[in-house]
Scaffold this motif. Structure first.
Motif, mmCIF file in Angstrom:
data_model
loop_
_atom_site.group_PDB
_atom_site.id
_atom_site.type_symbol
_atom_site.label_atom_id
_atom_site.label_comp_id
_atom_site.label_asym_id
_atom_site.label_seq_id
_atom_site.Cartn_x
_atom_site.Cartn_y
_atom_site.Cartn_z
ATOM 1 N N ASP A 134 47.703 36.166 29.390
ATOM 2 C CA ASP A 134 48.576 36.762 30.405
ATOM 3 C C ASP A 134 47.807 36.847 31.726
ATOM 4 O O ASP A 134 46.598 37.095 31.729
ATOM 5 C CB ASP A 134 48.991 38.182 29.989
ATOM 6 N N ILE A 135 48.529 36.679 32.829
ATOM 7 C CA ILE A 135 47.933 36.869 34.160
ATOM 8 C C ILE A 135 48.602 38.115 34.747
ATOM 9 O O ILE A 135 49.663 38.041 35.366
ATOM 10 C CB ILE A 135 48.172 35.641 35.080
ATOM 11 N N LEU A 136 47.983 39.258 34.500
ATOM 12 C CA LEU A 136 48.619 40.529 34.872
ATOM 13 C C LEU A 136 47.952 41.200 36.061
ATOM 14 O O LEU A 136 48.608 41.888 36.849
ATOM 15 C CB LEU A 136 48.588 41.490 33.669
ATOM 16 N N SER A 137 46.628 41.044 36.157
ATOM 17 C CA SER A 137 45.867 41.800 37.149
ATOM 18 C C SER A 137 44.616 41.025 37.524
ATOM 19 O O SER A 137 44.056 40.326 36.691
ATOM 20 C CB SER A 137 45.460 43.144 36.523
ATOM 21 N N LEU A 138 44.166 41.181 38.770
ATOM 22 C CA LEU A 138 42.892 40.545 39.143
ATOM 23 C C LEU A 138 41.704 41.412 38.730
ATOM 24 O O LEU A 138 40.559 40.988 38.870
ATOM 25 C CB LEU A 138 42.863 40.226 40.633
ATOM 26 N N LYS A 139 41.991 42.601 38.219
ATOM 27 C CA LYS A 139 40.912 43.427 37.659
ATOM 28 C C LYS A 139 40.336 42.741 36.418
ATOM 29 O O LYS A 139 39.203 42.952 36.044
ATOM 30 C CB LYS A 139 41.469 44.805 37.297
ATOM 31 N N ASP A 140 41.184 41.903 35.793
ATOM 32 C CA ASP A 140 40.766 41.196 34.570
ATOM 33 C C ASP A 140 39.946 39.956 34.867
ATOM 34 O O ASP A 140 39.433 39.334 33.940
ATOM 35 C CB ASP A 140 41.993 40.683 33.798
ATOM 36 N N PHE A 141 39.885 39.530 36.105
ATOM 37 C CA PHE A 141 39.301 38.227 36.421
ATOM 38 C C PHE A 141 37.807 38.307 36.655
ATOM 39 O O PHE A 141 37.341 39.126 37.451
ATOM 40 C CB PHE A 141 39.963 37.658 37.690
ATOM 41 N N GLU A 142 37.082 37.415 35.999
ATOM 42 C CA GLU A 142 35.647 37.313 36.244
ATOM 43 C C GLU A 142 35.420 36.261 37.331
ATOM 44 O O GLU A 142 36.228 35.356 37.520
ATOM 45 C CB GLU A 142 34.921 36.906 34.962
ATOM 46 N N SER A 187 45.530 43.883 44.457
ATOM 47 C CA SER A 187 44.944 42.664 43.875
ATOM 48 C C SER A 187 43.810 42.138 44.747
ATOM 49 O O SER A 187 42.795 41.648 44.233
ATOM 50 C CB SER A 187 46.022 41.585 43.710
ATOM 51 N N LEU A 188 43.974 42.252 46.071
ATOM 52 C CA LEU A 188 42.920 41.798 46.992
ATOM 53 C C LEU A 188 41.621 42.562 46.742
ATOM 54 O O LEU A 188 40.543 41.953 46.605
ATOM 55 C CB LEU A 188 43.382 42.015 48.441
ATOM 56 N N ALA A 189 41.726 43.871 46.680
ATOM 57 C CA ALA A 189 40.509 44.683 46.507
ATOM 58 C C ALA A 189 39.853 44.388 45.159
ATOM 59 O O ALA A 189 38.627 44.212 45.080
ATOM 60 C CB ALA A 189 40.856 46.164 46.625
ATOM 61 N N TYR A 190 40.650 44.307 44.114
ATOM 62 C CA TYR A 190 40.070 43.979 42.793
ATOM 63 C C TYR A 190 39.398 42.607 42.833
ATOM 64 O O TYR A 190 38.291 42.430 42.336
ATOM 65 C CB TYR A 190 41.154 43.964 41.712
ATOM 66 N N GLY A 191 40.091 41.636 43.422
ATOM 67 C CA GLY A 191 39.548 40.269 43.457
ATOM 68 C C GLY A 191 38.243 40.191 44.237
ATOM 69 O O GLY A 191 37.289 39.531 43.806
ATOM 70 N N LEU A 192 38.185 40.877 45.363
ATOM 71 C CA LEU A 192 36.983 40.777 46.208
ATOM 72 C C LEU A 192 35.757 41.438 45.580
ATOM 73 O O LEU A 192 34.633 41.181 46.009
ATOM 74 C CB LEU A 192 37.252 41.389 47.590
ATOM 75 N N THR A 193 35.972 42.281 44.569
ATOM 76 C CA THR A 193 34.808 42.889 43.900
ATOM 77 C C THR A 193 33.909 41.821 43.271
ATOM 78 O O THR A 193 32.740 42.072 43.002
ATOM 79 C CB THR A 193 35.220 43.886 42.792
ATOM 80 N N GLN A 194 34.461 40.631 43.043
ATOM 81 C CA GLN A 194 33.691 39.568 42.387
ATOM 82 C C GLN A 194 32.930 38.692 43.383
ATOM 83 O O GLN A 194 32.265 37.735 42.992
ATOM 84 C CB GLN A 194 34.630 38.679 41.558
ATOM 85 N N PHE A 195 33.046 39.009 44.668
ATOM 86 C CA PHE A 195 32.419 38.177 45.703
ATOM 87 C C PHE A 195 31.646 39.052 46.687
ATOM 88 O O PHE A 195 31.875 40.262 46.765
ATOM 89 C CB PHE A 195 33.503 37.368 46.448
ATOM 90 N N ASP A 196 30.757 38.389 47.433
ATOM 91 C CA ASP A 196 30.013 39.091 48.478
ATOM 92 C C ASP A 196 30.856 39.048 49.752
ATOM 93 O O ASP A 196 30.639 38.190 50.615
ATOM 94 C CB ASP A 196 28.652 38.392 48.664
ATOM 95 N N LEU A 236 32.752 47.323 45.588
ATOM 96 C CA LEU A 236 33.340 46.649 46.753
ATOM 97 C C LEU A 236 32.767 47.295 48.023
ATOM 98 O O LEU A 236 32.749 48.525 48.146
ATOM 99 C CB LEU A 236 34.863 46.781 46.740
ATOM 100 N N ASP A 237 32.308 46.453 48.946
ATOM 101 C CA ASP A 237 31.746 46.929 50.213
ATOM 102 C C ASP A 237 32.897 47.063 51.212
ATOM 103 O O ASP A 237 33.327 46.071 51.804
ATOM 104 C CB ASP A 237 30.703 45.896 50.700
ATOM 105 N N PHE A 238 33.443 48.269 51.355
ATOM 106 C CA PHE A 238 34.610 48.428 52.230
ATOM 107 C C PHE A 238 34.451 49.613 53.169
ATOM 108 O O PHE A 238 33.679 50.523 52.920
ATOM 109 C CB PHE A 238 35.894 48.592 51.399
ATOM 110 N N ARG A 239 35.199 49.517 54.284
ATOM 111 C CA ARG A 239 35.316 50.654 55.180
ATOM 112 C C ARG A 239 36.740 50.678 55.707
ATOM 113 O O ARG A 239 37.499 49.714 55.532
ATOM 114 C CB ARG A 239 34.296 50.582 56.311
#
Ligand code: CP
Length: 317
Positions: free
Chosen positions: A8-16, A174-183, A209-212
């Motif tokens: 299933d493709i439900l969330s980007l929290k699941d994505f490595e 989804s953006l915030a979850y996805g960006l956790t996997q990148f610099d 996640l590096d956010f402000r």
């Protein structure tokens, strides 16, 4: 790496991290079909079911177009009012997907209730793709955005992002979850009553996640390599349908990307994304500037769905 087959493709929290790159590679391989407007026979014996409980132009039709490009069949509904889920019976997600699983081999679902596709995935024997659930997530849209950045910039790591709009939006999650996997440091700009919730900020902080946050696009646009915009004037995503009534107001300058702002403040090679539909947050005269990439996103939206459908159906590994 975990296989995508049957997933299933439900969330980007699941994505490595490596799974993002795998999806990009498959999308790049399939891209010539869409570019040349050709259909293949890769999924000749497969059927996609679209179960849309909320309006959509892009997400539903991009999935359908993707399936057709891969030689598959499509069935489904674009308005739940024409089904037993939208009439007197208010048929449950469980009962509905226990039918739909026999009508096709993969189901893409959009729903006004957060978590509805997850509920569907509990009961269906075929993969469920989340096409947007309430304020929850919109994983295929952000995969499309990431693929667009990867194709345009050749990388994700090291790029600085600016996200503008309503942070309650499913795309933003989804953006915030996805960006956790990148610099990828990111600045969020939103009206105070549409800012990231404390709970969500705590969650993405845990994932490093590096956010402000900032109040005005002018405070952050000069540093941004990628500018992702969503409306702040928009419907209630928890409703099955939200008609416009009367004056809906204009987007304040704090959350608007104008041609003048891009010319005077943005990096010369920054790229501007918008999942669409838009209100007035990006005026139409920005469309032909060198920053805009939202029409490219529209094309990539089909390519990304081709990759996801092929992967979850096990046609590509
Ligand atoms: N970007 C997006 O989700 O558009 P639709 O609502 O038209 O599917």
């Amino acid at each position: 790496m975990r296989s995508f087959a049957g997933r299933d493709i439900l969330s980007l929290k699941d994505f490595e991290r490596n799974e993002f790159f795998r999806v990009f590679e498959i999308a790049e391989k399939l891209e010539p079909l869409a570019r040349d407007r050709r259909n293949s026979d890769l999924l000749r014996h497969k059927t996609l079911v679209t179960a849309f409980y909320q309006p959509s132009t892009r997400t539903r039709l991009a999935h359908e177009a993707a399936m057709i490009r891969l030689g598959g069949q499509v069935t489904g509904f674009a308005d739940a009012k024409m089904t037993r889920a939208g009439d007197f019976y208010q048929e449950s997600i469980k009962d509905t997907v226990k039918m739909l699983e026999f009508y096709g081999d993969v189901i893409v679902m959009r729903h006004f209730q957060q978590g509805a596709p997850h509920e569907a995935a509990k009961w269906a024997s075929v993969p469920i793709i989340n096409g947007g659930d309430g304020w929850g997530e919109h994983p295929t849209q952000i995969l499309t955005d990431f693929y667009t950045v990867w194709r345009e910039k050749g990388r994700l790591d090291g790029l600085k992002w600016l996200a503008v709009g309503d942070m309650r939006m499913r795309t933003m999650h989804s953006l915030a979850y996805g960006l956790t996997q990148f610099d990828c440091p990111i600045t969020f700009v939103s009206p105070p009553d549409m800012s990231l919730s404390d709970e969500f900020k705590a969650e993405i902080s845990q994932y490093s996640l590096d956010f402000r946050e900032a109040d005005h696009v002018e405070q952050a646009i000069a540093d941004a390599d990628v500018i992702l915009v969503e409306p702040v004037v928009q419907p209630d995503y928890t409703k099955s349908r939200d008609e416009r009534s009367g004056d809906v107001g204009m987007t304040p300058a704090n959350y608007k990307i104008t041609r003048e702002l891009l010319q005077t403040k943005a990096k010369s090679d920054a790229i501007l994304l918008h999942s669409l539909p838009r209100m007035d947050e990006i005026p139409a005269d920005v469309d032909i500037t060198r920053w805009s990439r939202y029409w490219q996103e529209a094309f990539n939206g089909v390519v990304m769905r081709m990759a996801l459908i092929a992967l979850v159906l096990g046609a590509m590994e």
